[in-house]
Design a protein around this motif. Structure first.
Motif, PDB file in Angstrom:
ATOM      1  N   SER A  85       4.738  -8.983   7.129  1.00 32.09           N
ATOM      2  CA  SER A  85       3.881  -9.365   6.003  1.00 32.09           C
ATOM      3  C   SER A  85       3.235 -10.735   6.213  1.00 32.09           C
ATOM      4  O   SER A  85       2.317 -11.103   5.499  1.00 32.09           O
ATOM      5  CB  SER A  85       4.679  -9.363   4.693  1.00 32.09           C
ATOM      6  N   ASP A 128       0.714  -6.538  11.369  1.00 31.83           N
ATOM      7  CA  ASP A 128       0.515  -6.908   9.972  1.00 31.83           C
ATOM      8  C   ASP A 128      -0.603  -5.995   9.472  1.00 31.83           C
ATOM      9  O   ASP A 128      -1.368  -5.454  10.261  1.00 31.83           O
ATOM     10  CB  ASP A 128       0.189  -8.390   9.797  1.00 31.83           C
ATOM     11  N   LEU A 137      -3.331  -4.202   2.674  1.00 33.06           N
ATOM     12  CA  LEU A 137      -2.530  -3.050   2.248  1.00 33.06           C
ATOM     13  C   LEU A 137      -1.281  -3.555   1.554  1.00 33.06           C
ATOM     14  O   LEU A 137      -0.624  -4.472   2.033  1.00 33.06           O
ATOM     15  CB  LEU A 137      -2.126  -2.189   3.445  1.00 33.06           C
ATOM     16  N   ASP A 138      -0.919  -2.957   0.460  1.00 36.57           N
ATOM     17  CA  ASP A 138       0.315  -3.315  -0.222  1.00 36.57           C
ATOM     18  C   ASP A 138       1.400  -2.379   0.286  1.00 36.57           C
ATOM     19  O   ASP A 138       1.576  -1.277  -0.217  1.00 36.57           O
ATOM     20  CB  ASP A 138       0.157  -3.188  -1.743  1.00 36.57           C
ATOM     21  N   LEU A 139       2.103  -2.802   1.339  1.00 38.83           N
ATOM     22  CA  LEU A 139       3.119  -1.958   1.956  1.00 38.83           C
ATOM     23  C   LEU A 139       4.438  -1.994   1.202  1.00 38.83           C
ATOM     24  O   LEU A 139       5.315  -1.172   1.464  1.00 38.83           O
ATOM     25  CB  LEU A 139       3.335  -2.383   3.410  1.00 38.83           C
ATOM     26  N   GLY A 140       4.599  -2.932   0.293  1.00 42.03           N
ATOM     27  CA  GLY A 140       5.841  -3.038  -0.461  1.00 42.03           C
ATOM     28  C   GLY A 140       6.960  -3.607   0.388  1.00 42.03           C
ATOM     29  O   GLY A 140       6.787  -3.881   1.575  1.00 42.03           O
ATOM     30  N   ASP A 193      11.171 -10.061   6.533  1.00 41.01           N
ATOM     31  CA  ASP A 193      10.640  -8.911   5.787  1.00 41.01           C
ATOM     32  C   ASP A 193      11.731  -7.904   5.417  1.00 41.01           C
ATOM     33  O   ASP A 193      11.433  -6.857   4.854  1.00 41.01           O
ATOM     34  CB  ASP A 193       9.530  -8.224   6.581  1.00 41.01           C
TER      35      ASP A 193
END
Length: 164
Positions: free
Chosen positions: A42, A88, A92-95, A144
């Motif tokens: 991230s 990375d 995008l919101d990968l959570g 992460d």
């Protein structure tokens, strides 16, 4: 949910009998080794500070990810000709990291015993929480949340047993 340990143990033994061959009977592998294992990051700089700065895995390359414009693909040397890679995915919101079926449980990296002690001291100094297992294994998480293991056993061995 109840787990039938006897049934699990029986199934394991059946699998071993059916598929596991002794070293001299085992065919050669078709692989040359792990080229790289790729994880998600991230924050590129934070990941570099953790893996290169704390764990002392040298950064070897960084370039744009061919599959996602603006994304970085970067690599760390983890020895024996193997690399640990990251992507990375900006925008995008990968959570948060999650262990899921088919996902990564943990990545185990073998280090020399004296290096293991040195890195354990660095984890302590950095306040990284870890679990010590069998006096040779440290489990901890990267920034992460990916679970890592540093193992002082040689490649091909684990807790005194040959696995290769």
């Amino acid at each position: 949910m109840t787990i039938d340990i006897d049934a699990i143990n029986k199934a394991r033994e059946e699998i071993k009998t059916t598929y596991l061959k002794e070293g001299g009977e085992r065919p050669p592998t078709s692989a040359r080794g792990v080229h790289h294992v790729a994880l998600l990051s991230s924050d590129v700089e934070r990941t570099i500070q953790f893996y290169q700065g704390l764990l002392e895995f040298p950064l070897t390359e960084i370039f744009e990810n061919r599959d996602y414009a603006g994304s970085n693909h970067f690599f760390f040397d983890i020895g024996a000709g193997n690399l640990l890679a990251f992507f990375d995915m900006p925008g995008l919101d990968l959570g948060p990291y999650a262990e899921v079926l088919g996902g990564l449980h943990h990545l185990c990296i073998s280090v020399e015993p004296e290096r293991w002690e040195h890195l354990r001291g660095k984890l302590d100094a950095a306040g990284v929480e870890y679990l010590l297992e069998s006096k040779v294994s440290l489990y901890f998480r990267d920034p992460d949340g990916a679970r890592l293991e540093l193992l002082a056993d040689p490649l091909g061995e684990m807790y005194g047993s040959k696995v290769l």
